[in-house]
Every structure is written in C-alpha cells, then in structure tokens.
Design a protein around this motif. Structure first.
Motif, PDB file in Angstrom:
ATOM      1  N   GLN A   6      73.958  47.419 131.726  1.00 29.39           N
ATOM      2  CA  GLN A   6      73.067  46.275 131.922  1.00 29.39           C
ATOM      3  C   GLN A   6      72.391  45.963 130.590  1.00 29.39           C
ATOM      4  OE1 GLN A   6      72.046  44.869 135.290  1.00 29.39           O
ATOM      5  NE2 GLN A   6      71.174  43.223 134.084  1.00 29.39           N
ATOM      6  N   GLY A   7      72.502  44.741 130.113  1.00 29.31           N
ATOM      7  CA  GLY A   7      71.822  44.338 128.906  1.00 29.31           C
ATOM      8  C   GLY A   7      70.430  43.824 129.220  1.00 29.31           C
ATOM      9  N   SER A   8      69.535  43.958 128.270  1.00 33.36           N
ATOM     10  CA  SER A   8      68.146  43.589 128.532  1.00 33.36           C
ATOM     11  C   SER A   8      67.971  42.097 128.762  1.00 33.36           C
ATOM     12  CB  SER A   8      67.252  44.050 127.381  1.00 33.36           C
ATOM     13  OG  SER A   8      67.671  43.480 126.149  1.00 33.36           O
ATOM     14  N   TYR A   9      68.925  41.298 128.299  1.00 29.52           N
ATOM     15  CA  TYR A   9      68.813  39.850 128.493  1.00 29.52           C
ATOM     16  C   TYR A   9      69.589  39.349 129.708  1.00 29.52           C
ATOM     17  CZ  TYR A   9      66.920  39.814 123.746  1.00 29.52           C
ATOM     18  OH  TYR A   9      66.164  40.042 122.624  1.00 29.52           O
ATOM     19  N   ASP A  10      70.286  40.278 130.356  1.00 25.48           N
ATOM     20  CA  ASP A  10      71.078  39.866 131.516  1.00 25.48           C
ATOM     21  C   ASP A  10      70.162  39.529 132.673  1.00 25.48           C
ATOM     22  OD1 ASP A  10      73.688  42.365 130.924  1.00 25.48           O
ATOM     23  OD2 ASP A  10      73.320  40.394 130.040  1.00 25.48           O
ATOM     24  N   GLU A  11      70.356  38.343 133.241  1.00 19.90           N
ATOM     25  CA  GLU A  11      69.507  37.926 134.358  1.00 19.90           C
ATOM     26  C   GLU A  11      70.053  38.409 135.696  1.00 19.90           C
ATOM     27  OE1 GLU A  11      67.691  33.881 132.292  1.00 19.90           O
ATOM     28  OE2 GLU A  11      68.881  33.734 134.115  1.00 19.90           O
ATOM     29  N   GLN A  12      71.359  38.624 135.736  1.00 19.24           N
ATOM     30  CA  GLN A  12      71.982  39.118 136.956  1.00 19.24           C
ATOM     31  C   GLN A  12      72.104  40.630 136.890  1.00 19.24           C
ATOM     32  OE1 GLN A  12      72.977  37.178 139.536  1.00 19.24           O
ATOM     33  NE2 GLN A  12      72.300  35.305 138.531  1.00 19.24           N
ATOM     34  N   ASN A  13      71.947  41.259 138.030  1.00 24.96           N
ATOM     35  CA  ASN A  13      72.188  42.705 138.099  1.00 24.96           C
ATOM     36  C   ASN A  13      73.672  42.983 137.917  1.00 24.96           C
ATOM     37  OD1 ASN A  13      69.512  43.324 138.516  1.00 24.96           O
ATOM     38  ND2 ASN A  13      69.684  43.468 140.736  1.00 24.96           N
ATOM     39  N   ALA A  14      73.983  44.013 137.146  1.00 28.46           N
ATOM     40  CA  ALA A  14      75.372  44.379 136.902  1.00 28.46           C
ATOM     41  C   ALA A  14      75.985  45.015 138.145  1.00 28.46           C
ATOM     42  CB  ALA A  14      75.450  45.350 135.731  1.00 28.46           C
ATOM     43  N   THR A  15      77.253  44.731 138.349  1.00 33.97           N
ATOM     44  CA  THR A  15      78.003  45.373 139.435  1.00 33.97           C
ATOM     45  C   THR A  15      79.373  45.776 138.918  1.00 33.97           C
ATOM     46  OG1 THR A  15      78.897  43.276 140.227  1.00 33.97           O
ATOM     47  CG2 THR A  15      76.838  44.020 141.221  1.00 33.97           C
ATOM     48  N   GLU A  16      79.845  46.932 139.374  1.00 32.66           N
ATOM     49  CA  GLU A  16      81.190  47.426 139.058  1.00 32.66           C
ATOM     50  C   GLU A  16      81.712  48.130 140.297  1.00 32.66           C
ATOM     51  OE1 GLU A  16      83.097  47.204 136.396  1.00 32.66           O
ATOM     52  OE2 GLU A  16      81.720  46.452 134.875  1.00 32.66           O
ATOM     53  N   GLY A  17      82.458  47.404 141.100  1.00 32.34           N
ATOM     54  CA  GLY A  17      83.001  48.003 142.315  1.00 32.34           C
ATOM     55  C   GLY A  17      81.886  48.436 143.257  1.00 32.34           C
ATOM     56  N   ARG A  18      81.862  49.719 143.581  1.00 36.32           N
ATOM     57  CA  ARG A  18      80.835  50.240 144.487  1.00 36.32           C
ATOM     58  C   ARG A  18      79.509  50.526 143.786  1.00 36.32           C
ATOM     59  NH1 ARG A  18      81.381  54.908 146.375  1.00 36.32           N
ATOM     60  NH2 ARG A  18      82.991  55.685 144.945  1.00 36.32           N
ATOM     61  N   TYR A  19      79.478  50.335 142.484  1.00 34.83           N
ATOM     62  CA  TYR A  19      78.265  50.600 141.724  1.00 34.83           C
ATOM     63  C   TYR A  19      77.533  49.291 141.419  1.00 34.83           C
ATOM     64  CZ  TYR A  19      80.816  54.938 140.807  1.00 34.83           C
ATOM     65  OH  TYR A  19      81.530  56.109 140.951  1.00 34.83           O
ATOM     66  N   SER A  20      76.236  49.318 141.579  1.00 37.12           N
ATOM     67  CA  SER A  20      75.416  48.206 141.132  1.00 37.12           C
ATOM     68  C   SER A  20      74.156  48.752 140.495  1.00 37.12           C
ATOM     69  CB  SER A  20      75.080  47.261 142.292  1.00 37.12           C
ATOM     70  OG  SER A  20      74.356  47.945 143.298  1.00 37.12           O
ATOM     71  N   LEU A  21      73.603  47.967 139.615  1.00 38.09           N
ATOM     72  CA  LEU A  21      72.413  48.397 138.895  1.00 38.09           C
ATOM     73  C   LEU A  21      71.267  47.471 139.297  1.00 38.09           C
ATOM     74  CD1 LEU A  21      72.444  49.581 135.207  1.00 38.09           C
ATOM     75  CD2 LEU A  21      70.468  48.410 136.176  1.00 38.09           C
ATOM     76  N   ASN A  22      70.241  48.040 139.867  1.00 38.96           N
ATOM     77  CA  ASN A  22      69.061  47.277 140.272  1.00 38.96           C
ATOM     78  C   ASN A  22      68.090  47.251 139.095  1.00 38.96           C
ATOM     79  OD1 ASN A  22      66.897  46.074 141.488  1.00 38.96           O
ATOM     80  ND2 ASN A  22      66.639  47.600 143.097  1.00 38.96           N
ATOM     81  N   PHE A  23      68.170  46.164 138.334  1.00 38.19           N
ATOM     82  CA  PHE A  23      67.428  46.037 137.080  1.00 38.19           C
ATOM     83  C   PHE A  23      66.141  45.279 137.335  1.00 38.19           C
ATOM     84  CE2 PHE A  23      66.416  45.978 132.822  1.00 38.19           C
ATOM     85  CZ  PHE A  23      66.530  44.754 132.170  1.00 38.19           C
ATOM     86  N   GLN A  24      65.009  45.964 137.120  1.00 40.75           N
ATOM     87  CA  GLN A  24      63.707  45.331 137.250  1.00 40.75           C
ATOM     88  C   GLN A  24      63.005  45.482 135.910  1.00 40.75           C
ATOM     89  OE1 GLN A  24      61.522  45.991 140.924  1.00 40.75           O
ATOM     90  NE2 GLN A  24      63.326  46.916 141.857  1.00 40.75           N
ATOM     91  N   LYS A  25      63.145  44.452 135.088  1.00 42.49           N
ATOM     92  CA  LYS A  25      62.720  44.527 133.698  1.00 42.49           C
ATOM     93  C   LYS A  25      61.218  44.748 133.564  1.00 42.49           C
ATOM     94  CE  LYS A  25      63.661  42.116 129.356  1.00 42.49           C
ATOM     95  NZ  LYS A  25      64.372  40.951 128.775  1.00 42.49           N
ATOM     96  N   ALA A  26      60.428  44.045 134.361  1.00 37.31           N
ATOM     97  CA  ALA A  26      58.968  44.160 134.245  1.00 37.31           C
ATOM     98  C   ALA A  26      58.491  45.561 134.602  1.00 37.31           C
ATOM     99  CB  ALA A  26      58.294  43.133 135.147  1.00 37.31           C
ATOM    100  N   ARG A  27      59.210  46.191 135.496  1.00 33.61           N
ATOM    101  CA  ARG A  27      58.849  47.549 135.901  1.00 33.61           C
ATOM    102  C   ARG A  27      59.573  48.586 135.068  1.00 33.61           C
ATOM    103  NH1 ARG A  27      59.190  47.700 142.405  1.00 33.61           N
ATOM    104  NH2 ARG A  27      58.142  49.674 142.047  1.00 33.61           N
ATOM    105  N   LYS A  28      60.444  48.128 134.186  1.00 32.19           N
ATOM    106  CA  LYS A  28      61.243  49.028 133.340  1.00 32.19           C
ATOM    107  C   LYS A  28      61.977  50.046 134.188  1.00 32.19           C
ATOM    108  CE  LYS A  28      58.646  48.296 129.101  1.00 32.19           C
ATOM    109  NZ  LYS A  28      57.875  48.879 127.982  1.00 32.19           N
ATOM    110  N   SER A  29      62.684  49.534 135.166  1.00 33.51           N
ATOM    111  CA  SER A  29      63.500  50.427 135.979  1.00 33.51           C
ATOM    112  C   SER A  29      64.935  49.910 136.035  1.00 33.51           C
ATOM    113  CB  SER A  29      62.929  50.583 137.387  1.00 33.51           C
ATOM    114  OG  SER A  29      63.153  49.424 138.156  1.00 33.51           O
TER     115      SER A  29
END
Lengths: 120, 118
Positions: free
Chosen positions: B51-74
C-alpha cells in the motif's frame, strides 16, 4: 531470474572464528539489505546499500560486524570474531529502483533463503 | 523508537473465516510504503501486499486486503476465507521516504503468528 542467492545455507562455526556470508542480488536491483532474525529480537535491519553505497549501518551490532558491496552483483557480511550470541538466520534482500513520486518506497523486497548461522 | 507495531503476538482463526492482523506505524514522511510479508515454518519471506501512502483505495491481492487508515496510521491485513496453509508468521513493514533521511529503508514489526484451526 534465479532470485536473491545467499551462501552458505547453513554455517556452523566455533566461537572466535571468522564468518563470511555472501549474497548475490537480483540483476538490476539497486537496493540491497542485510537482516538478522532471532526469536528474541525479530527481524533486525543490519545495513542497507543503494547503488553499492552503504546508506544506513546503524543496525550493525558492533565492530565485529562489517559489510561490503564491491559491485552491483555481490555483497558480503563478515563477523570477526564470531560469538554464540551471533547465532541467527541472516537474510539478504534486494529491490528494484522504483518509479514516480514514491520511488524507493514502492518496491517490494525480494529475499534470499537465508543463512542459518550457529556459533558454538 | 519503534516505528512499526504489531500488538498481536499470536492469533487463532477457524478455517474459512476471516481474520484481521493489526499494524500501526509511525512516520513524519508523506511518502512511504507499507508491506505485509508471510513467513511459513519453512522460513522463506513471501511478499503479500503493498500500500502506498498516496493510494486512496485499499490494496487487495486475492484473499488479502489491506485496511489502510492513514489518519490513524494503521495498515491492518485482512485475510478472507482462511486456509490451513495460511498458518505462518506475518510481518508488517514500512519503507521510509525522503524526509526520514533513510530513503528506501524497510523496517519490520515484531510479527504475528497466525494459526488456522481445521
């Protein structure tokens, strides 16, 4: 491509001996990293290079550790003299240059298989 | 200072269920990258997702997804429909940007051991 190649896969040595770990990164990659993994400390970054130049060696434990990258296709990590507390798995990893605004932050690392070092 | 924090040393999940592995990070950079790696018992490090810091969409790869919450730094990893082969150690990592002074440096969290129950 054969991937990142590390040698040896296993090294058993006695305390006080010199140990040299070797790494061949993927061709075209300009970043190279050395990590150490132990149960107690997890994955520690020891040193990393960009274009064969060491960028940050703050993770190198002490003067007994040294790393070199004489050219783009080869790096060594040397421990002299070795101690039992150096026993760990040592990983080498490399990455591509990357592109765009996130250059150098958007490329994944490719890891070698690691060297299992045991110092008796 | 610890820059990557994984607060769950170990997790259990039932086969076929979803599981979330937590990761928080600390950086003053605007440009950075977040990664998840899997390390099975065989020891190799396997890249899962980025996941890049400028990516607005959460990354997904098959069964994996990344829940990116930039303001919370998670940057939590979500594995859907867990399989027995997902049992492994999972590492969150951050690649630092130019303001850190160590552009390109990749640092890891302590890892989370996931066990999938049949």
């Amino acid at each position: 491509d054969a991937g990142v190649i590390q040698s040896p896969r296993h090294e058993v040595t006695e305390m006080g001996q010199e140990v040299t770990l070797r790494c061949k990164p993927i061709s075209g990659h300009d970043y190279l990293f050395w990590y150490r993994q132990t149960m107690m400390r997890g994955l520690e970054l020891l040193i990393y290079f960009n274009n064969n130049v060491p960028i940050d060696d703050s993770g190198m434990p002490e003067d007994r550790f040294s790393a070199k990258m004489p050219n783009a296709s080869f790096s060594t990590l040397k421990i002299q003299p070795s101690e039992p507390r150096d026993s760990a798995v040592y990983f080498c990893a490399s990455s591509e240059p990357g592109q765009g605004a996130l250059r150098a932050t958007n490329e994944k690392l490719f890891f070698g298989s690691g060297t299992q070092l045991s110092v008796l | 200072a610890q820059k990557i924090t994984q607060t769950q040393p170990g997790m259990f999940v039932q086969e076929k269920e979803a599981v979330t592995l937590d990761c928080t990070y600390d950086t003053s950079d605007q440009s950075y990258g977040l990664f998840w790696y899997k390390q099975p018992s065989s020891g190799e490090m396997i890249f899962l997702i980025y996941q890049g810091s400028y990516d607005e969409q959460n990354a997904t790869e098959g069964r994996y997804s990344l829940n990116f919450q930039k303001a919370r730094k998670s940057a939590n990893l979500v594995i859907s429909a867990s399989q027995l082969g997902d049992s492994a150690m999972y590492f969150c990592a951050m690649r630092e940007g130019p303001h850190s002074g160590n552009t390109g440096k990749l640092i890891f969290g302590q890892g989370t051991t996931l066990q999938v129950k049949p």
